[in-house]
Design a protein around this motif. Structure first.
Motif, PDB file in Angstrom:
ATOM      1  N   ASP A 282       0.805  -1.226   0.000  1.00 38.28           N
ATOM      2  CA  ASP A 282       0.000   0.000   0.000  1.00 38.28           C
ATOM      3  C   ASP A 282       0.837   1.274   0.000  1.00 38.28           C
ATOM      4  N   ALA A 283       2.153   1.141  -0.012  1.00 36.23           N
ATOM      5  CA  ALA A 283       3.020   2.313   0.145  1.00 36.23           C
ATOM      6  C   ALA A 283       2.765   3.364  -0.933  1.00 36.23           C
ATOM      7  N   ALA A 284       2.591   2.926  -2.179  1.00 37.60           N
ATOM      8  CA  ALA A 284       2.450   3.882  -3.284  1.00 37.60           C
ATOM      9  C   ALA A 284       1.114   4.604  -3.262  1.00 37.60           C
ATOM     10  N   ILE A 285       0.100   4.053  -2.584  1.00 38.73           N
ATOM     11  CA  ILE A 285      -1.231   4.674  -2.570  1.00 38.73           C
ATOM     12  C   ILE A 285      -1.575   5.238  -1.195  1.00 38.73           C
ATOM     13  N   SER A 286      -0.584   5.331  -0.312  1.00 37.71           N
ATOM     14  CA  SER A 286      -0.844   5.876   1.035  1.00 37.71           C
ATOM     15  C   SER A 286       0.356   6.695   1.509  1.00 37.71           C
ATOM     16  N   LEU A 287       0.816   7.615   0.660  1.00 37.08           N
ATOM     17  CA  LEU A 287       1.996   8.412   0.990  1.00 37.08           C
ATOM     18  C   LEU A 287       1.757   9.303   2.202  1.00 37.08           C
ATOM     19  N   GLY A 289      -0.292   8.566   4.725  1.00 36.84           N
ATOM     20  CA  GLY A 289      -0.792   7.771   5.843  1.00 36.84           C
ATOM     21  C   GLY A 289      -1.852   6.784   5.400  1.00 36.84           C
ATOM     22  N   ARG A 290      -1.869   5.625   6.061  1.00 35.08           N
ATOM     23  CA  ARG A 290      -2.855   4.606   5.713  1.00 35.08           C
ATOM     24  C   ARG A 290      -4.195   4.911   6.363  1.00 35.08           C
ATOM     25  N   LEU A 291      -5.251   4.401   5.728  1.00 32.90           N
ATOM     26  CA  LEU A 291      -6.589   4.509   6.305  1.00 32.90           C
ATOM     27  C   LEU A 291      -6.733   3.455   7.399  1.00 32.90           C
ATOM     28  N   LEU A 292      -7.295   3.858   8.520  1.00 40.89           N
ATOM     29  CA  LEU A 292      -7.486   2.949   9.643  1.00 40.89           C
ATOM     30  C   LEU A 292      -8.799   2.190   9.500  1.00 40.89           C
ATOM     31  N   HIS A 293      -8.881   1.064  10.161  1.00 41.85           N
ATOM     32  CA  HIS A 293     -10.075   0.220  10.075  1.00 41.85           C
ATOM     33  C   HIS A 293     -11.263   0.902  10.750  1.00 41.85           C
ATOM     34  N   THR A 294     -12.426   0.811  10.124  1.00 39.79           N
ATOM     35  CA  THR A 294     -13.672   1.326  10.701  1.00 39.79           C
ATOM     36  C   THR A 294     -14.678   0.185  10.779  1.00 39.79           C
ATOM     37  N   HIS A 295     -15.737   0.389  11.546  1.00 36.65           N
ATOM     38  CA  HIS A 295     -16.739  -0.657  11.757  1.00 36.65           C
ATOM     39  C   HIS A 295     -17.958  -0.482  10.859  1.00 36.65           C
ATOM     40  N   HIS A 296     -17.880   0.409   9.868  1.00 33.27           N
ATOM     41  CA  HIS A 296     -18.972   0.550   8.911  1.00 33.27           C
ATOM     42  C   HIS A 296     -18.847  -0.512   7.817  1.00 33.27           C
ATOM     43  N   PHE A 297     -19.987  -0.906   7.256  1.00 33.47           N
ATOM     44  CA  PHE A 297     -20.015  -1.827   6.102  1.00 33.47           C
ATOM     45  C   PHE A 297     -19.103  -3.045   6.351  1.00 33.47           C
ATOM     46  N   GLN A 490     -11.874  14.130   1.772  1.00 34.72           N
ATOM     47  CA  GLN A 490     -12.400  12.877   2.307  1.00 34.72           C
ATOM     48  C   GLN A 490     -12.209  11.685   1.375  1.00 34.72           C
ATOM     49  N   SER A 491     -11.822  11.933   0.138  1.00 33.90           N
ATOM     50  CA  SER A 491     -11.556  10.813  -0.762  1.00 33.90           C
ATOM     51  C   SER A 491     -10.209  10.199  -0.410  1.00 33.90           C
ATOM     52  N   PRO A 492     -10.010   8.915  -0.703  1.00 34.10           N
ATOM     53  CA  PRO A 492      -8.687   8.320  -0.501  1.00 34.10           C
ATOM     54  C   PRO A 492      -7.639   9.068  -1.314  1.00 34.10           C
ATOM     55  N   GLU A 493      -6.442   9.117  -0.779  1.00 33.35           N
ATOM     56  CA  GLU A 493      -5.351   9.893  -1.393  1.00 33.35           C
ATOM     57  C   GLU A 493      -5.135   9.539  -2.853  1.00 33.35           C
ATOM     58  N   SER A 494      -5.221   8.250  -3.186  1.00 35.44           N
ATOM     59  CA  SER A 494      -4.938   7.805  -4.549  1.00 35.44           C
ATOM     60  C   SER A 494      -6.132   7.975  -5.474  1.00 35.44           C
ATOM     61  N   MET A 495      -7.238   8.513  -4.983  1.00 36.64           N
ATOM     62  CA  MET A 495      -8.451   8.635  -5.789  1.00 36.64           C
ATOM     63  C   MET A 495      -8.888  10.079  -5.958  1.00 36.64           C
ATOM     64  N   LEU A 572      -7.477   8.553   9.421  1.00 39.93           N
ATOM     65  CA  LEU A 572      -6.195   8.453   8.728  1.00 39.93           C
ATOM     66  C   LEU A 572      -5.077   8.291   9.737  1.00 39.93           C
ATOM     67  N   GLU A 573      -4.182   7.372   9.475  1.00 38.46           N
ATOM     68  CA  GLU A 573      -3.041   7.115  10.341  1.00 38.46           C
ATOM     69  C   GLU A 573      -1.962   8.160  10.078  1.00 38.46           C
TER      70      GLU A 573
END
Length: 594
Positions: A282-287, A289-297, A490-495, A572-573
């Motif tokens: 995930d390094a290339a798509i989370s420069l 910080g990584r998204l943390l786990h959530t309890h939705h969906f 609010q969109s993911p960094e790579s999107m 976000l981490e």
């Protein structure tokens, strides 16, 4: 070796020292790239505003189209121009990158402007003039197809420019949370301010030339401006920070869905930490910080379940159609959470999609004299909206944000969701004022017995339209800028290309809904007092259409407040101070080794 990948310099086969790509990247980007990017956008927006602003006049006065048909042509064109950015975002994210996508799209846009300029100059490509607007010869099928093909080419060009320009500008800066908070200026605010400056120039210069000097010059000037924008953009190529495309984000979303479906019968682990994590993958798509786990969906979390077979060889590359990381699962969750807020913008666009065209036609019937024989071109009335927006952005940035920050302790003063909500309320007030001004205009026409004289000037000042333009200008600072900021943040960094494309799709769907509203109002509101008449606006009931739109906006506001109340911001981490110090120590060691 790990150290060799991080060296500042390396040696080639012949012993020459070669500069490392990472060091080159650090020397690029920054505020020095903005003059080239914004010069491109300045000329681009000047060209597009000069073309779009007075398009209703071109269609009704040059192509002799009825008002409803002309207005729907504009909204359909705007809608198509807002759908094509999804294609542009996919191309940029998948293989082309943002720079090349913008460059090729700008050239395509230029070709579309050249073709429509030629159609305005060559006599047999448009019908004969009809100054009386009575029994006019409408455009032939051949003439309409020439127009539509030119508009389609322009739409394709727009599709590559819109989704990439804002993310490409952001690529030149540190857009992490700490980086954004450390700057005293907001990229989105100043981007829209520059766009406002370009629109203002087009509305005062190009529109006047179109109304007084002819459409050959009126469309030729935007064509030349677009050519200048291409040159300015290419000029800054050596300075740009180019982010390598990491593949289509839609493909990653599809992989998560397929993996979750395939593992739908697997039970989720009680500890979320047992779900699949892979920092290197995930390094290339989370420069940032990584998204943390959530309890939705939670059903999507099944895509990250590690089966016994997959756990046998932990060093093997995962099959991403069968196993997804938590970060990739959270990317899809983030998009799903954003959709209800995103959808609220559709009806806002729909409610204002045709207002610009209608207000221009209203202004054409009113007293537009400034002094002597000089009259304000109807389409130039939009300068009041643009001026208000530009002033409001400065006041928002310099006064409102510092004041609100003291009360809320929020780095931006207020959240982007609060910003959008305020804009929606102001938009409702602006539409209500628009309806009341139309009633006053028609009362003046009745008083001076001009209801059956659509080409006569009603003795009521065109400046009665200024309050509604100002209200809509302020609304844009809150709703439109806030909407884009929300999608980008609010969109993911790579999107982020895809997020900008989502913003454009809001405009597309809103314009199509606006076309449907006008068509239904025109079809079912009767012939004698039609809400949107073909020729004589004085005998219409345009204020009823505005009241209908106002009611739709109120319903949409209630829906938005409910969605915003339950919205959860993406977790976000952040990189810890320990990790930062480790990276700095590693860089220092690498420099010594080099």
């Amino acid at each position: 070796m790990e150290i060799e990948k991080s060296n500042i310099v390396t040696r080639g086969n012949n012993g020459d020292i070669i500069e490392n790509h990472e060091q080159t990247k650090k020397n690029r980007g920054g505020i020095r790239t903005l003059p080239f990017i914004l010069a491109n956008e300045l000329c681009d927006r000047f060209a597009s505003s000069g073309f779009h602003a007075n398009m209703i006049t071109y269609l009704t006065q040059v192509m002799n189209m009825p008002l409803a048909s002309a207005s729907n042509t504009i909204t359909n064109f705007t809608g198509t121009s807002s759908f094509t950015p999804l294609l542009g975002a996919l191309i940029a994210d998948s293989f082309a990158g943002r720079f090349w996508t913008i460059l090729v799209a700008t050239i395509i846009y230029e070709l579309g402007l050249i073709s429509i300029t030629i159609s305005a100059i060559v006599p047999h490509l448009h019908p004969k003039p009809c100054p009386t607007q009575l029994n006019c010869q409408e455009a032939t099928s051949y003439q309409l197809w020439t127009l539509y093909m030119s508009l389609f080419v322009i739409s394709l060009g727009t599709g590559g420019i819109r989704p990439c320009v804002v993310p490409f500008s952001a690529d030149q800066f540190d857009m992490s949370k700490k980086g954004v908070e450390s700057r005293k200026w907001n990229l989105f605010n100043w981007y829209f301010w520059v766009m406002g400056l370009a629109s203002l120039s087009a509305l005062t210069i190009v529109v006047y030339i179109q109304d007084n000097k002819g459409w050959g010059w009126g469309l030729g000037i935007p064509t030349v401006a677009m050519l200048i924008s291409i040159i300015a953009f290419v000029w800054g190529f050596p300075l740009y920070n180019h982010v390598k495309p990491e593949g289509s984000p839609l493909l990653r979303l599809a992989q998560v869905v397929v993996a979750a479906f395939n593992k739908r019968n697997h039970p989720l682990p009680t500890d979320p930490n047992l779900l699949y994590q892979n920092r290197e993958l995930d390094a290339a798509i989370s420069l940032q910080g990584r998204l943390l786990h959530t309890h939705h969906f939670k059903w999507l979390d099944k895509a990250a379940i590690v089966t016994e077979e997959e756990a046998r060889d932990p060093n093997a590359a995962p099959n991403l159609w069968k196993l997804a990381t938590v970060h990739r699962v959270e990317e899809l969750k983030s998009i799903i959470r954003m959709l209800p807020i995103w959808a609220s913008g559709i009806l806002i666009i729909a409610s204002s999609a045709n207002q610009q065209s209608f207000v221009i036609q209203q202004a054409r019937t009113m007293d537009r004299r400034l002094s002597g024989s000089f009259q304000i071109p109807p389409a130039s009335m939009s300068i009041f909206s643009v001026l208000t927006m530009m002033v409001a952005i400065v006041l928002y940035e310099r006064l409102f944000v510092p004041f609100a920050r003291r009360l809320t302790k929020h780095p931006s003063g207020i959240t982007c969701l609060q910003r959008m909500g305020i804009g929606y309320v102001i938009n409702i007030v602006g539409t209500l004022v628009t309806a009341l001004v139309e009633i006053k205009r028609k009362n003046a026409a009745a008083k001076y017995k001009l209801l059956d004289h659509p080409n006569s000037t009603i003795p009521i000042s065109v400046f009665w339209l200024v309050p509604q333009y100002c209200l809509h200008g302020v609304a844009e600072v809150f709703s439109i800028v806030g909407h884009l900021e929300f999608l980008f943040d609010q969109s993911p960094e790579s999107m982020r290309n895809t997020a900008t494309a989502l913003y454009c799709i809001t405009t597309a769907l809103g314009n199509y809904v606006g076309t449907m509203l006008v068509s239904l109002a025109h079809k079912y509101s009767g012939k004698e007092h039609n809400w949107v008449p073909d020729r004589n606006l004085n005998r219409g009931r345009l204020e009823n259409y505005y009241f209908l739109v106002c009611g739709i906006q109120v319903i949409n506001l209630i829906y938005y407040v409910i969605c915003a109340w339950f919205y959860t911001y993406k977790p976000l981490e952040d990189m810890s101070e320990t990790e930062i110090n480790k990276e700095e120590d590693l860089e220092t060691a690498n420099e010594n080794i080099s």
